[in-house]
Design an enzyme around this catalytic site. Structure first.
Site, PDB file in Angstrom:
ATOM      1  N   GLY A   1       0.690  -5.058   0.723  1.00 24.66           N
ATOM      2  CA  GLY A   1      -0.487  -5.137  -0.154  1.00 24.66           C
ATOM      3  C   GLY A   1      -0.186  -5.818  -1.482  1.00 24.66           C
ATOM      4  O   GLY A   1      -1.092  -6.378  -2.110  1.00 24.66           O
TER       5      GLY A   1
ATOM      6  N   ALA B   1       0.869  -1.178   0.000  1.00 25.10           N
ATOM      7  CA  ALA B   1       0.000   0.000   0.000  1.00 25.10           C
ATOM      8  C   ALA B   1       0.903   1.225   0.000  1.00 25.10           C
ATOM      9  O   ALA B   1       2.045   1.160   0.463  1.00 25.10           O
ATOM     10  CB  ALA B   1      -0.881  -0.011   1.236  1.00 25.10           C
TER      11      ALA B   1
ATOM     12  N   GLU C   1       4.141  -5.525   7.422  1.00 24.88           N
ATOM     13  CA  GLU C   1       3.296  -4.518   8.089  1.00 24.88           C
ATOM     14  C   GLU C   1       3.665  -4.296   9.557  1.00 24.88           C
ATOM     15  O   GLU C   1       3.655  -3.160  10.038  1.00 24.88           O
ATOM     16  CB  GLU C   1       1.808  -4.911   7.979  1.00 24.88           C
ATOM     17  CG  GLU C   1       1.193  -4.643   6.613  1.00 24.88           C
ATOM     18  CD  GLU C   1       1.408  -5.772   5.604  1.00 24.88           C
ATOM     19  OE1 GLU C   1       2.190  -6.697   5.909  1.00 24.88           O
ATOM     20  OE2 GLU C   1       0.793  -5.724   4.530  1.00 24.88           O
TER      21      GLU C   1
ATOM     22  N   GLU D   1      -0.357  -9.380  -0.776  1.00 26.00           N
ATOM     23  CA  GLU D   1      -1.783  -9.688  -0.570  1.00 26.00           C
ATOM     24  C   GLU D   1      -2.544  -9.753  -1.902  1.00 26.00           C
ATOM     25  O   GLU D   1      -3.440 -10.575  -2.072  1.00 26.00           O
ATOM     26  CB  GLU D   1      -2.408  -8.648   0.366  1.00 26.00           C
ATOM     27  CG  GLU D   1      -1.793  -8.712   1.761  1.00 26.00           C
ATOM     28  CD  GLU D   1      -2.343  -7.657   2.699  1.00 26.00           C
ATOM     29  OE1 GLU D   1      -1.996  -6.464   2.523  1.00 26.00           O
ATOM     30  OE2 GLU D   1      -3.124  -8.001   3.590  1.00 26.00           O
TER      31      GLU D   1
HETATM   32  N1  COA Z   1       4.544   3.273  -0.538  1.00 26.68           N
HETATM   33  C1  COA Z   1       4.950   4.463  -1.056  1.00 26.68           C
HETATM   34  N2  COA Z   1       6.102   4.626  -1.712  1.00 26.68           N
HETATM   35  C2  COA Z   1       6.883   3.551  -1.857  1.00 26.68           C
HETATM   36  C3  COA Z   1       6.539   2.276  -1.355  1.00 26.68           C
HETATM   37  C4  COA Z   1       5.304   2.173  -0.666  1.00 26.68           C
HETATM   38  N3  COA Z   1       4.879   1.007  -0.164  1.00 26.68           N
HETATM   39  N4  COA Z   1       7.526   1.404  -1.666  1.00 26.68           N
HETATM   40  C5  COA Z   1       8.454   2.100  -2.332  1.00 26.68           C
HETATM   41  N5  COA Z   1       8.070   3.397  -2.456  1.00 26.68           N
HETATM   42  C6  COA Z   1       8.784   4.497  -3.108  1.00 26.68           C
HETATM   43  C7  COA Z   1       9.968   4.985  -2.271  1.00 26.68           C
HETATM   44  O1  COA Z   1       9.545   5.875  -1.251  1.00 26.68           O
HETATM   45  C8  COA Z   1      10.818   5.661  -3.323  1.00 26.68           C
HETATM   46  O2  COA Z   1      10.228   6.892  -3.636  1.00 26.68           O
HETATM   47  P1  COA Z   1      11.167   8.203  -3.865  1.00 26.68           P
HETATM   48  O3  COA Z   1      12.014   7.859  -5.058  1.00 26.68           O
HETATM   49  O4  COA Z   1      10.190   9.312  -4.124  1.00 26.68           O
HETATM   50  O5  COA Z   1      11.973   8.364  -2.607  1.00 26.68           O
HETATM   51  C9  COA Z   1      10.591   4.756  -4.547  1.00 26.68           C
HETATM   52  O6  COA Z   1       9.394   4.034  -4.313  1.00 26.68           O
HETATM   53  C10 COA Z   1      11.709   3.750  -4.745  1.00 26.68           C
HETATM   54  O7  COA Z   1      11.852   2.983  -3.548  1.00 26.68           O
HETATM   55  P2  COA Z   1      13.239   2.759  -2.780  1.00 26.68           P
HETATM   56  O8  COA Z   1      12.943   2.422  -1.359  1.00 26.68           O
HETATM   57  O9  COA Z   1      14.146   3.918  -3.020  1.00 26.68           O
HETATM   58  O10 COA Z   1      13.799   1.486  -3.584  1.00 26.68           O
HETATM   59  P3  COA Z   1      14.782   0.349  -3.033  1.00 26.68           P
HETATM   60  O11 COA Z   1      15.165  -0.446  -4.227  1.00 26.68           O
HETATM   61  O12 COA Z   1      15.872   0.950  -2.194  1.00 26.68           O
HETATM   62  O13 COA Z   1      13.875  -0.554  -2.051  1.00 26.68           O
HETATM   63  C11 COA Z   1      11.871  -1.750  -1.397  1.00 26.68           C
HETATM   64  C12 COA Z   1      12.776  -1.256  -2.552  1.00 26.68           C
HETATM   65  C13 COA Z   1      10.635  -2.351  -2.012  1.00 26.68           C
HETATM   66  C14 COA Z   1      12.623  -2.780  -0.568  1.00 26.68           C
HETATM   67  C15 COA Z   1      11.507  -0.545  -0.490  1.00 26.68           C
HETATM   68  O14 COA Z   1      10.994   0.482  -1.316  1.00 26.68           O
HETATM   69  C16 COA Z   1      10.488  -0.852   0.563  1.00 26.68           C
HETATM   70  O15 COA Z   1      10.812  -1.455   1.584  1.00 26.68           O
HETATM   71  N6  COA Z   1       9.219  -0.413   0.360  1.00 26.68           N
HETATM   72  C17 COA Z   1       8.181  -0.496   1.343  1.00 26.68           C
HETATM   73  C18 COA Z   1       7.685  -1.921   1.499  1.00 26.68           C
HETATM   74  C19 COA Z   1       6.610  -1.992   2.563  1.00 26.68           C
HETATM   75  O16 COA Z   1       6.859  -1.790   3.732  1.00 26.68           O
HETATM   76  N7  COA Z   1       5.388  -2.298   2.133  1.00 26.68           N
HETATM   77  C20 COA Z   1       4.266  -2.465   3.010  1.00 26.68           C
HETATM   78  C21 COA Z   1       3.449  -1.253   3.052  1.00 26.68           C
HETATM   79  S1  COA Z   1       2.051  -1.479   4.133  1.00 26.68           S
END
Ligand code: COA
Length: 262
Positions: free
Chosen positions: A113, A66, A136, A116
């Site tokens: 999400g 999400a 989460e 999910e």
């Molecule tokens: N919601 C909003 N933005 C998100 C996102 C999310 N769930 N997941 C990634 N993004 C955004 C980042 O904030 C970043 O945005 P920016 O360029 O404006 O700063 C962009 O996507 C790229 O992500 P980044 O974290 O820089 O890439 P990465 O390769 O270093 O890491 C992940 C990738 C997927 C491991 C990491 O983005 C992550 O942990 N995301 C969240 C996962 C999560 O907790 N999901 C559950 C949500 S309830």
């Protein structure tokens, strides 16, 4: 409805739905969920569509969860948070109960999400580089789009507890080992492998597919005797279809069946 966050294309019998926010790792914001709802409804109503392929745009992510920015803004009250959760649950349940098989083609991160969404699909294929997880609890929340329930039913409560409590990421091979993923492919073979899987499904009788999917889905909430009663009921309903006559005739005449879905 025109789409800004997803791509929708009907390719032969397959509706391809691509979550298309690659610069945000295809995170699901409210607008994207609304578009997914519309796309799933459209695919369900289109007789030409026999199955759905769900995937993420770009090289890195299927869906990284999400949209955390939106979550922080919208889930500031219990009512707001519950609305966020039930909105996502409704969209994923629509997909799960569409009566048409769906395959999540997981090309990268499938977190929160995103995991999910994959769990709400009928089947899952994955690139060997894909990473799954329900992080989460690391954010101080719980899975909100049905994942805690579906993961437990698909892979068992032991796996669900491990994934939900640790918030760890799991590779495609591990997700395959525990039954979350049906087939794993090298990244360059993911598309072809998924298409092959879909082809083996869409050539079957659509009514039979609908009944089979409902048997497994409804069976989650039934005991063996009730489940067998439902099976017998569907067996009877299938016997009344043109598809059954066509399927059996084709077998006896040594030709491919041409199912009409009725
Ligand atoms: N919601 C909003 N933005 C998100 C996102 C999310 N769930 N997941 C990634 N993004 C955004 C980042 O904030 C970043 O945005 P920016 O360029 O404006 O700063 C962009 O996507 C790229 O992500 P980044 O974290 O820089 O890439 P990465 O390769 O270093 O890491 C992940 C990738 C997927 C491991 C990491 O983005 C992550 O942990 N995301 C969240 C996962 C999560 O907790 N999901 C559950 C949500 S309830």
């Amino acid at each position: 409805m025109s789409y800004e966050n997803i791509l929708y294309a009907v390719e032969g019998p397959i509706a391809r739905v691509t979550i298309n926010r690659p610069d945000k790792m295809n995170a699901l914001n409210d607008a994207t969920l609304g578009e997914l709802k519309d796309a799933f409804t459209k695919a369900g109503e289109d007789d030409a569509v026999r199955a759905l392929l769900i995937t993420g745009a770009g090289e890195k992510a299927f869906v990284a969860g999400a949209d955390i920015n939106e979550l922080l803004a919208e889930a500031g009250s219990a009512e707001g948070a519950i609305r966020v959760s039930t909105t996502g649950q409704d969209v994923f349940r629509l997909l799960e109960q569409l009566g048409k098989p769906s395959v999540a083609m997981v090309n990268g991160f499938a977190l929160g999400g995103g995991c999910e969404l994959a769990l709400a699909c009928t089947l899952r294929t994955a690139s060997s580089k894909a990473r799954f997880g329900l992080p989460e609890a690391s954010l101080g929340i719980v899975p909100g789009y049905g994942g805690s329930q579906r993961l437990s039913r698909i892979a068992g409560p032991g796996v669900a507890r491990e994934w939900v409590l640790t918030g760890d990421m799991f590779g495609a091979d591990e997700a395959h080992r525990v039954g979350v993923v049906n087939r794993v492919f090298a990244p360059e073979e993911l598309e072809e492998g998924t298409q092959k899987l879909l082809k083996s499904i869409v050539t079957k009788g659509p009514v039979a597919l609908r009944f089979c999917m409902d048997l497994v889905l409804s069976g989650w909430d039934l005991d063996q005797t009730q489940g067998e009663a439902l099976e017998a009921e569907y067996f009877g309903k299938a016997a009344l279809t043109e598809d059954m006559r066509e399927g059996m005739s084709a077998f006896l005449e040594k030709r491919r069946p041409e199912f009409k879905g009725r």
